[in-house]
Write a protein that holds these residues in place. Sequence first.
Motif, PDB file in Angstrom:
ATOM      1  N   SER A  47       0.811  -1.219   0.000  1.00  0.00           N
ATOM      2  CA  SER A  47       0.000   0.000   0.000  1.00  0.00           C
ATOM      3  C   SER A  47       0.847   1.273   0.000  1.00  0.00           C
ATOM      4  N   LEU A  48       2.034   1.232   0.574  1.00  0.00           N
ATOM      5  CA  LEU A  48       2.859   2.435   0.668  1.00  0.00           C
ATOM      6  C   LEU A  48       3.971   2.507  -0.371  1.00  0.00           C
ATOM      7  N   ALA A  49       4.415   1.367  -0.872  1.00  0.00           N
ATOM      8  CA  ALA A  49       5.526   1.341  -1.831  1.00  0.00           C
ATOM      9  C   ALA A  49       5.255   2.189  -3.073  1.00  0.00           C
ATOM     10  N   PRO A  50       4.063   2.110  -3.678  1.00  0.00           N
ATOM     11  CA  PRO A  50       3.826   2.945  -4.866  1.00  0.00           C
ATOM     12  C   PRO A  50       3.925   4.445  -4.585  1.00  0.00           C
ATOM     13  N   LEU A  51       3.575   4.860  -3.385  1.00  0.00           N
ATOM     14  CA  LEU A  51       3.675   6.280  -3.030  1.00  0.00           C
ATOM     15  C   LEU A  51       5.129   6.726  -2.970  1.00  0.00           C
ATOM     16  N   PHE A  52       5.981   5.874  -2.428  1.00  0.00           N
ATOM     17  CA  PHE A  52       7.417   6.170  -2.349  1.00  0.00           C
ATOM     18  C   PHE A  52       8.027   6.202  -3.752  1.00  0.00           C
ATOM     19  N   VAL A  53       7.709   5.201  -4.557  1.00  0.00           N
ATOM     20  CA  VAL A  53       8.248   5.132  -5.915  1.00  0.00           C
ATOM     21  C   VAL A  53       7.806   6.356  -6.718  1.00  0.00           C
ATOM     22  N   ALA A  54       6.551   6.721  -6.608  1.00  0.00           N
ATOM     23  CA  ALA A  54       6.040   7.892  -7.332  1.00  0.00           C
ATOM     24  C   ALA A  54       6.752   9.168  -6.890  1.00  0.00           C
ATOM     25  N   ALA A  55       6.998   9.300  -5.604  1.00  0.00           N
ATOM     26  CA  ALA A  55       7.674  10.495  -5.098  1.00  0.00           C
ATOM     27  C   ALA A  55       9.103  10.585  -5.624  1.00  0.00           C
ATOM     28  N   VAL A  56       9.802   9.456  -5.671  1.00  0.00           N
ATOM     29  CA  VAL A  56      11.181   9.453  -6.179  1.00  0.00           C
ATOM     30  C   VAL A  56      11.189   9.782  -7.672  1.00  0.00           C
ATOM     31  N   LEU A  57      10.290   9.161  -8.436  1.00  0.00           N
ATOM     32  CA  LEU A  57      10.230   9.452  -9.871  1.00  0.00           C
ATOM     33  C   LEU A  57       9.887  10.917 -10.126  1.00  0.00           C
ATOM     34  N   LYS A  58       9.002  11.467  -9.321  1.00  0.00           N
ATOM     35  CA  LYS A  58       8.653  12.882  -9.445  1.00  0.00           C
ATOM     36  C   LYS A  58       9.877  13.761  -9.216  1.00  0.00           C
ATOM     37  N   GLU A  59      10.649  13.450  -8.198  1.00  0.00           N
ATOM     38  CA  GLU A  59      11.858  14.230  -7.913  1.00  0.00           C
ATOM     39  C   GLU A  59      12.884  14.111  -9.032  1.00  0.00           C
ATOM     40  N   LEU A  60      12.993  12.924  -9.629  1.00  0.00           N
ATOM     41  CA  LEU A  60      13.915  12.749 -10.751  1.00  0.00           C
ATOM     42  C   LEU A  60      13.492  13.596 -11.947  1.00  0.00           C
ATOM     43  N   VAL A  61      12.204  13.644 -12.212  1.00  0.00           N
ATOM     44  CA  VAL A  61      11.706  14.460 -13.317  1.00  0.00           C
ATOM     45  C   VAL A  61      11.947  15.936 -13.027  1.00  0.00           C
ATOM     46  N   ILE A  62      11.672  16.361 -11.810  1.00  0.00           N
ATOM     47  CA  ILE A  62      11.905  17.761 -11.441  1.00  0.00           C
ATOM     48  C   ILE A  62      13.379  18.119 -11.601  1.00  0.00           C
ATOM     49  N   ALA A  63      14.262  17.238 -11.166  1.00  0.00           N
ATOM     50  CA  ALA A  63      15.698  17.494 -11.292  1.00  0.00           C
ATOM     51  C   ALA A  63      16.100  17.626 -12.760  1.00  0.00           C
ATOM     52  N   GLN A  64      15.542  16.774 -13.635  1.00  0.00           N
ATOM     53  CA  GLN A  64      15.867  16.855 -15.056  1.00  0.00           C
ATOM     54  C   GLN A  64      15.328  18.138 -15.677  1.00  0.00           C
ATOM     55  N   VAL A  65      14.150  18.571 -15.266  1.00  0.00           N
ATOM     56  CA  VAL A  65      13.579  19.821 -15.785  1.00  0.00           C
ATOM     57  C   VAL A  65      14.451  21.000 -15.374  1.00  0.00           C
ATOM     58  N   ILE A  66      14.931  20.988 -14.150  1.00  0.00           N
ATOM     59  CA  ILE A  66      15.808  22.068 -13.683  1.00  0.00           C
ATOM     60  C   ILE A  66      17.100  22.080 -14.479  1.00  0.00           C
ATOM     61  N   ILE A  67      17.662  20.906 -14.720  1.00  0.00           N
ATOM     62  CA  ILE A  67      18.891  20.823 -15.518  1.00  0.00           C
ATOM     63  C   ILE A  67      18.645  21.370 -16.919  1.00  0.00           C
ATOM     64  N   MET A  68      17.525  20.959 -17.528  1.00  0.00           N
ATOM     65  CA  MET A  68      17.229  21.408 -18.883  1.00  0.00           C
ATOM     66  C   MET A  68      16.924  22.898 -18.950  1.00  0.00           C
ATOM     67  N   SER A  69      16.374  23.460 -17.896  1.00  0.00           N
ATOM     68  CA  SER A  69      16.066  24.889 -17.920  1.00  0.00           C
ATOM     69  C   SER A  69      17.336  25.739 -17.886  1.00  0.00           C
ATOM     70  N   HIS A  70      18.430  25.145 -17.414  1.00  0.00           N
ATOM     71  CA  HIS A  70      19.699  25.868 -17.359  1.00  0.00           C
ATOM     72  C   HIS A  70      20.595  25.541 -18.554  1.00  0.00           C
ATOM     73  N   ALA A  71      20.225  24.568 -19.349  1.00  0.00           N
ATOM     74  CA  ALA A  71      21.043  24.151 -20.485  1.00  0.00           C
ATOM     75  C   ALA A  71      20.542  24.811 -21.764  1.00  0.00           C
ATOM     76  N   SER A  72      21.353  24.724 -22.770  1.00  0.00           N
ATOM     77  CA  SER A  72      20.920  25.264 -24.065  1.00  0.00           C
ATOM     78  C   SER A  72      19.865  24.356 -24.678  1.00  0.00           C
ATOM     79  N   HIS A  73      19.174  24.834 -25.673  1.00  0.00           N
ATOM     80  CA  HIS A  73      18.112  24.034 -26.275  1.00  0.00           C
ATOM     81  C   HIS A  73      18.668  22.858 -27.074  1.00  0.00           C
ATOM     82  N   TYR A  74      19.987  22.793 -27.254  1.00  0.00           N
ATOM     83  CA  TYR A  74      20.602  21.651 -27.930  1.00  0.00           C
ATOM     84  C   TYR A  74      21.034  20.562 -26.956  1.00  0.00           C
ATOM     85  N   ALA A  75      20.942  20.847 -25.687  1.00  0.00           N
ATOM     86  CA  ALA A  75      21.392  19.875 -24.685  1.00  0.00           C
ATOM     87  C   ALA A  75      20.444  18.680 -24.630  1.00  0.00           C
TER      88      ALA A  75
END
Length: 92
Positions: A47-75
Motif C-alpha cells: 500500500s505504501l511502496a507505490p507512493l514512495f516510488v512515485a515520489a522518487v520518480l517525481k523528484e527525478l523528473v523535477i531534477a531533469q527539468v531544472i537541468i534542462m532549464s539551465h542548459a541550451s536548447h541543444y542539450a
Amino acid sequence: MLQAAENLLVDIPKFWEYLAELVEPLFEDGAMTLGFLGPLSSPLGSSLAPLFVAAVLKELVIAQVIIMSHASHYACLNLGCWGTLRFHLDVT
C-alpha cells in the motif's frame, strides 16, 4: 526510516516528498539505478511502496527539468539512471 513510514506519515504529511528529496541524488549521480527502487521500497508493503516510488520518480523528473532549464536548447537529458526504468515492483 522506511519501516516507520506509516507512523511518520501521521506527523509529517509531506514525508514522501522529503524522503524522495534525500534519495533522488543517489539515482541522479548514478550511485543507485532505478532497478534498486523495488528492493528499496520492499519494507513498505504494497500500500505504501507505490507512493514512495512515485515520489522518487517525481523528484527525478523535477531534477531533469531544472537541468534542462539551465542548459541550451541543444542539450540532451541525462538519462543514465533511466535506463533501468522497467522494473517489477513486487511488494507483498
